[in-house]
Design a protein around this motif. Structure first.
Motif, short mmCIF file in Angstrom:
data_model
loop_
_atom_site.label_atom_id
_atom_site.label_comp_id
_atom_site.label_asym_id
_atom_site.label_seq_id
_atom_site.Cartn_x
_atom_site.Cartn_y
_atom_site.Cartn_z
N GLN A 245 71.12 -62.88 3.44
CA GLN A 245 71.22 -62.35 2.05
C GLN A 245 72.75 -62.05 1.75
OE1 GLN A 245 68.79 -62.31 0.07
NE2 GLN A 245 69.99 -61.70 -1.82
N ASP A 246 73.45 -61.79 2.75
CA ASP A 246 74.71 -61.57 2.64
C ASP A 246 75.83 -62.71 2.24
OD1 ASP A 246 74.69 -58.91 3.33
OD2 ASP A 246 75.09 -59.12 5.37
N ILE A 248 74.10 -65.29 0.90
CA ILE A 248 73.61 -65.71 -0.66
C ILE A 248 74.65 -64.80 -1.70
CG2 ILE A 248 71.77 -65.50 -2.17
CD1 ILE A 248 71.43 -67.72 -0.23
N GLU A 249 74.86 -63.47 -1.33
CA GLU A 249 75.52 -62.75 -2.45
C GLU A 249 76.89 -63.11 -2.67
OE1 GLU A 249 74.69 -58.81 -1.12
OE2 GLU A 249 72.61 -58.71 -1.78
N ARG A 250 77.47 -63.52 -1.28
CA ARG A 250 78.97 -64.08 -1.34
C ARG A 250 78.99 -65.27 -1.99
NH1 ARG A 250 81.21 -64.22 4.60
NH2 ARG A 250 80.33 -62.10 4.51
N ASP A 252 77.00 -66.18 -4.44
CA ASP A 252 76.65 -65.68 -5.87
C ASP A 252 77.70 -65.14 -6.57
OD1 ASP A 252 75.08 -65.62 -8.13
OD2 ASP A 252 73.95 -63.81 -7.34
N SER A 253 78.79 -64.74 -5.70
CA SER A 253 79.99 -63.86 -6.56
C SER A 253 80.93 -64.95 -7.04
CB SER A 253 80.42 -63.12 -5.35
OG SER A 253 81.12 -63.55 -4.42
N THR A 259 72.25 -67.99 -7.95
CA THR A 259 71.39 -67.68 -6.70
C THR A 259 70.65 -69.08 -6.31
OG1 THR A 259 70.80 -65.40 -7.45
CG2 THR A 259 69.53 -66.43 -5.70
#
Length: 348
Positions: A245-246, A248-250, A252-253, A259
């Motif tokens: 998830q880390d 993915i979030e990175r 996604d930013s 996503t």
């Protein structure tokens, strides 16, 4: 030429059969096996009996995948090699069998393995790629229903921004069920669409035939089915990438990456990007986004990009197009780079 690998096996893989050649200090042995699982297991046992440490094969379509799965489970080192790379190595390719030639190249360390991720990532790739194909199919159905409406001279697409929005979808369902009263159809408008009621009363006035109503109803059912499948795959992919998830979030930013696109990039590149691709330019080259170098007599000539990972390539191109109008740094970089390329083409 020095022998680097003493016990090597080369495979010529086809849909229905595999020709395998084992070269060891004791000699050479060639056998042909069927691609059915029972015979593949026999082939793996034969390789183990000859104490082969390395196996190489061309990346022929998807036929190499069952073999790699078995070799992986037996901890036998394998190389899946680009066929173009094998052809570019000079030698007696026409005088010897393909399997024997691959085995000889492998023994002398002249083969460069393609990037083959582990089993978990391969499974994630299949899910993400299949989801993308379904999303593209749903988009094709959206376009198809628009064509049916245009054929009936129903101008709903000229009034609503999204032909499959809530208000438009209710109107389409009613049209498919036989409703043709413009006043009733306009009353399906919700929220901001209520401001366009006058236009909505005019848009459905057309000449729709029974077969067009049937097509609309069938396409809508197909779209609903595809949406259910996409939702199911979304959940499966989310469960598989939960531990990343880390990452993915990175991703996604970054502007232009959502996503789903982050999940696709993770599936194609994996999590160990630094070791697999030491630099960003190497990753872009692997994706097929870097043009070749074509320079002669001090002049640079036009050159096309080479084939690469088409799934990653399309995702990165989509991300680039999505930021071209933004006011951030990436948007400015896109416009500056695009303007420079247009200028170079005009000058040449």
């Amino acid at each position: 030429m020095d022998v680097i690998i003493e016990r090597a096996c080369g495979m010529d893989v086809h849909k229905d059969n595999i020709t395998a050649c084992i070269i060891t200090p004791e000699g050479k042995e060639i056998k042909t096996f069927s691609t059915k699982t029972l015979f593949l297991i026999q082939m793996i046992d034969w390789i183990k009996e000859r104490r082969c440490t390395h196996v190489a094969m061309e990346s022929t379509s998807v036929y190499w995948k069952p073999i790699v799965n078995l070799l992986e489970s037996e901890d036998i080192e394998f190389l899946v090699v680009n066929a173009q790379h094998i052809k570019s190595v000079p030698g007696r390719k026409t005088d010897v069998k393909d399997a024997e030639w691959i085995a000889k190249l492998l023994r002398h360390g002249l083969l460069k393995a393609s990037y083959i991720p582990d089993r978990n990532q391969r499974e994630l790739r299949e899910l993400v790629r299949y989801r993308r194909s379904i999303i593209e199919e749903r988009a094709r159905q959206h376009n198809r229903i628009q064509k049916v409406l245009e054929g009936a001279n129903i101008k709903l697409g000229s009034v609503v921004s999204d032909i499959m929005g809530v208000s438009a979808r209710d109107m389409l369902n009613a049209i498919a069920d036989g409703e043709d009263n413009p006043e009733i159809l306009a009353n399906f408008a919700r929220r901001t669409m209520k401001k366009k009621k006058d236009e909505l009363r005019l848009a459905p006035k057309g000449y729709i035939s029974p077969h067009q109503r049937l097509m609309i109803k069938t396409i809508l059912k197909h779209i609903d089915f595809l949406s259910d499948q996409i939702e199911m795959l979304d959940q499966e992919v989310a469960d598989r990438v939960n531990k990343y998830q880390d990452h993915i979030e990175r991703l996604d930013s970054i502007p232009g990456i959502a996503t789903r696109m982050a999940e696709q990039m993770l599936a194609e590149l994996g999590t160990d990007i630094k070791n697999q691709f030491p630099s960003a330019s190497q990753m872009c080259s692997w994706a097929g986004l870097v043009p070749g170098s074509n320079e002669s007599a001090g002049k640079r000539k036009k050159s096309k990009t080479k084939n690469g990972n088409k799934y990653l390539k399309s995702a990165l191109i989509e991300a680039a197009h999505s930021v071209r109008g933004s006011k951030n740094y990436l948007g400015a970089l896109y416009r500056r780079t695009a303007a420079g390329k247009v200028r170079n083409v005009q000058e040449s």
